[in-house]
Design an enzyme around this catalytic site. Sequence first.
Site, PDB file in Angstrom:
ATOM      1  N   ARG A 122       0.837  -1.194   0.000  1.00 14.46           N
ATOM      2  CA  ARG A 122       0.000   0.000   0.000  1.00 14.46           C
ATOM      3  C   ARG A 122       0.874   1.247   0.000  1.00 14.46           C
ATOM      4  NH1 ARG A 122      -3.481  -2.666  -1.621  1.00 14.46           N
ATOM      5  NH2 ARG A 122      -5.551  -3.068  -0.781  1.00 14.46           N
ATOM      6  N   HIS A 155      -0.288   0.309  -9.653  1.00 12.54           N
ATOM      7  CA  HIS A 155      -1.080  -0.578  -8.785  1.00 12.54           C
ATOM      8  C   HIS A 155      -1.679  -1.748  -9.585  1.00 12.54           C
ATOM      9  CE1 HIS A 155      -3.583  -0.716  -4.819  1.00 12.54           C
ATOM     10  NE2 HIS A 155      -3.442  -1.938  -5.322  1.00 12.54           N
TER      11      HIS A 155
END
Length: 312
Positions: A227, A275
Amino acid sequence: MLLLHLSDVDEASWAEKLRSALAPYPVVRRGEAFNPADVRYIFVWKPKPDAFEGLDGLKAVLSLGAGVDALMKHPRLPDAPIVRFVDADLSQRMSDYVVAHVTMHHRLYTRFRADQKAKRWSQLYPPAASETTVGIMGMGVLGQDAVARLKPLGFALRSWSRTPKAIDGVEGFAGEESFEAFLGGTDILVNLLPLTPETTGILNYETFGKLRRGNLNGGPVIVNAARGGHQREADIVKALGDGTLGAASLDVFETEPLPESSPLWDIENCYITPHIAAISNEKSGVAYFSKIIRAHEAGEPLINVVDRKRGY
Ligand code: NDP
Ligand code: OXD
């Protein structure tokens, strides 16, 4: 009844496939006519603030993502159990990303790329894989799959987790008190932690300064596929600039999409992906969640339930 509330993915396609997998069990989407009190399961990704309104009969919240940090921060998250995505296809995709970036840095990609651009023939031999230590933060589903795939490549492996882990061929470190020792022998640091208050900002300048130096040409390397909240981007910019880090591979960012104004884009030894390290696959996701709903409706307990106190 199952309600879909998926943002940024093809909700219609998921709905069609879940309908056929679960038939005759009712599956509905936002905007369709249904009574919210009849919803027993809600399948979510990036839920809007009103996502759970009127869902008074919920048995479970199903998360399309393996990571539930954003969901846990939802201001109106109901008290129902949260089931996260755990899947062999997802693990394989993440390990593909990890192996690709670890091997790229081990073979001194940054250095030889620069030499090629400069048309410079300069022989330098990377250390043997066995002399290169990959330290993985997070030894859960994804961390364990990554070490299983890195092991046959011959790397020295070490792990850091909250509770101790005994994995053959992996030197285990656990808890805050052993973090510095873990970092001190790590050349390539891979982050596969969940984002919680304890792990927020863990990839910072102080952490980078504790990694092993002198083994990898150019300096130690970080690979963050977990993250963006784990990393301090200003610290990464500084560390890549002053040589504290030799390179960084980043799949996740403090703000996504990564703003055009971010200095990270222009740093030669920073490798950016948007991502995409491990996307939840529709086929295996439909099989996984429909099996969970069927089993639970038949009276079996839910699996892969998030521990709300731990936050993952
Ligand atoms: P798991 O819950 O299976 O594993 C988490 C691991 O982190 C566990 O080993 C746990 O320790 C450890 N951990 C948690 N808190 C701490 C702490 N404070 N200190 C040390 N170790 C800690 O998660 P997964 O492996 O399934 O996924 C990890 C993360 O990967 C997800 O949360 C998500 O954010 C990210 N992800 C990113 C994707 C991408 O495309 N970029 C795709 C999928 C996931 P213990 O074992 O002791 O509990
Ligand atoms: C996940 C993700 O958590 O895609 O599954 O980031």
